[in-house]
Design an enzyme around this catalytic site. Sequence first.
Site, PDB file in Angstrom:
ATOM      1  CG  HIS A 165      -1.538 -31.009-107.266  1.00 55.77           C
ATOM      2  ND1 HIS A 165      -1.015 -31.931-106.392  1.00 55.77           N
ATOM      3  CD2 HIS A 165      -2.597 -31.625-107.844  1.00 55.77           C
ATOM      4  CE1 HIS A 165      -1.711 -33.050-106.450  1.00 55.77           C
ATOM      5  NE2 HIS A 165      -2.677 -32.890-107.327  1.00 55.77           N
ATOM      6  CG  ASP A 212       1.226 -31.228-104.028  1.00 53.93           C
ATOM      7  OD1 ASP A 212       0.710 -30.130-104.258  1.00 53.93           O
ATOM      8  OD2 ASP A 212       0.840 -32.297-104.559  1.00 53.93           O
ATOM      9  N   GLY A 250      -9.339 -37.160-109.531  1.00 53.51           N
ATOM     10  CA  GLY A 250     -10.363 -36.581-108.676  1.00 53.51           C
ATOM     11  C   GLY A 250     -10.112 -36.722-107.202  1.00 53.51           C
ATOM     12  CG  ASN A 251     -10.221 -39.759-105.190  1.00 58.65           C
ATOM     13  OD1 ASN A 251     -10.592 -40.202-106.262  1.00 58.65           O
ATOM     14  ND2 ASN A 251     -10.992 -39.701-104.131  1.00 58.65           N
ATOM     15  CB  SER A 252      -5.143 -34.539-106.069  1.00 61.56           C
ATOM     16  OG  SER A 252      -4.294 -35.191-106.962  1.00 61.56           O
ATOM     17  CB  ILE A 296      23.075 -24.615 -94.694  1.00 57.43           C
ATOM     18  CG1 ILE A 296      22.938 -25.847 -95.589  1.00 57.43           C
ATOM     19  CG2 ILE A 296      22.581 -24.889 -93.279  1.00 57.43           C
ATOM     20  CD1 ILE A 296      23.807 -27.015 -95.123  1.00 57.43           C
ATOM     21  N   GLY A 297      22.227 -23.070 -97.723  1.00 55.48           N
ATOM     22  CA  GLY A 297      22.742 -22.529 -98.973  1.00 55.48           C
ATOM     23  C   GLY A 297      23.680 -23.431 -99.741  1.00 55.48           C
ATOM     24  CB  VAL A 298      24.889 -26.631 -99.956  1.00 53.60           C
ATOM     25  CG1 VAL A 298      26.002 -25.964 -99.183  1.00 53.60           C
ATOM     26  CG2 VAL A 298      23.992 -27.437 -99.028  1.00 53.60           C
ATOM     27  CB  ILE A 356      23.354 -31.657-101.681  1.00 56.39           C
ATOM     28  CG1 ILE A 356      21.845 -31.703-101.368  1.00 56.39           C
ATOM     29  CG2 ILE A 356      24.083 -30.738-100.730  1.00 56.39           C
ATOM     30  CD1 ILE A 356      21.517 -32.277-100.014  1.00 56.39           C
TER      31      ILE A 356
END
Length: 493
Positions: free
Chosen positions: A138, A168, A240-242, A294-296, A298
């Site tokens: 970000h 991130d 300022g510290n991300s 795997i296409g779920v 949950i």
Amino acid sequence: MFHRIRERLKSTKLGIRSVTMVPVTCLLAGVLTATGLNWTGISAAQDSAGGIQTSAAPIARESFAPLAEKLAPSVVNVKVTKIEHAGFGPGQTPDMPMDEFFKRFFGDNFRTPQQRPVQGAGSGVIISADGYILTNNHVVDRAREVTVTLADQPDFKAKVVGRDPKTDLAILKISAAKNLPAAKMGDSNQLRVGDWVIAIGNPFGLSHTVTSGIVSAKGRILGAGPYDDFIQTDASINPGNSGGPLFNMNGEVIGINTAIVPNGQGIGFAIPINTAKPLIPQLVKSGKVTRGYIGVNIQSISADIAGAMKLDTDKGALVADVIPGGPADEAGIKRGDVIIGFNGKTVKNSHDLPTMVAATAVGDKAAVTVLRNGKKADIKVKVAELPSDGSSVESSAEPTQGKWGLQLQDLTPDLARQLGLETDHGVLIAGVQPGSPAEDATIRQGDVILEVNRQPVKTVQEVKKEIDKAEGKSSLLLLVQRGQTRRFVALSG
């Protein structure tokens, strides 16, 4: 990514945010850790009965100065120029989903936002002598220009070589004339609650600020994404510290500072370095991360959902939806199944499964253990690659539906298109009565009901019919779609 955290914590009147990009007039953005009390250790004394009596006698800690001096050169300040919307400009053509609604109110005078450059800042840590830097996604997302400042050298133009929004994390690259002081990576799994940590970063543009604190908790889940596993610290948190590093007392990076509770004191969050370590080679090589899939969709199983679905356990990951044509669909996994095992590992809740699947090699066949109607079954699923990466409603909505507090409207393809919804099937929730079971269950306007008590619904009348069937019952189970996500929600009344 972090707007979902704020949504998750509204009910507790807390908000979590990443704090990096803001206009210069509002100061620069980021995250850092906080100062803790300088106490450590426990002393023991012999009592008169001969037993050992412990007391928390404080022992002053030695200075952090030698460690701070050693580590500071590996920390960098990151300055970013981004392009953001700044108002409405003449002659531009609307292209957002809600533009048609705005045009109805403003007519031909409606214009889309102009763009303007905005300055922001964060932090980063050098991870290789040849100039690779680890920071937050970000911090550099949508960046037009990135500049890195080292402790003792002039500014360098930086290239964003890889980004992973799901965790991130991002990798920058600079070219320097000499070998750079790279930080050593530690093992965040070895962290204990109460361990001392220090952070060095760029709060409010004050470069190379050092703060100290302790590890307050591990494994925090904030709703940021499927791979949440944050370290919580009581270290000082400031914009300022991300992207800045969290160090242990051995001088090793054990976390990347990422998010804060804006109105809290001593509540900050860092991504464990063990999350980043296996991703860095992929980000450097290809600019992205390849994960298993795997296409779920949950979710974890609350007590209300377990009761409504007559489940004997609240353990496992409940399958709220199966992606048509995906690996799970082809293998025979169904909506309503509870995944309790993956490749021999126990799945305790919905947080466990994504990490297990993501770490599985694409093309491998995984052994998935499910509970279906109270019976256990083992299903082989071929793991695929994880794909890359409502508003106003018209006045034709039905009145609030009894004790559940739902205001409903038939969802037509045209309305779905105008509202920018991800589906044109189901029943639109046009309103939620304050204080109702629907509001308590975090249902909100713009959600779409796909099932009521496991029965598919396509019209308001079908929803009413299923609600009538549930008359006298204390719960109502809905399958709800919000954006691209489907999940079961149990209303208690």
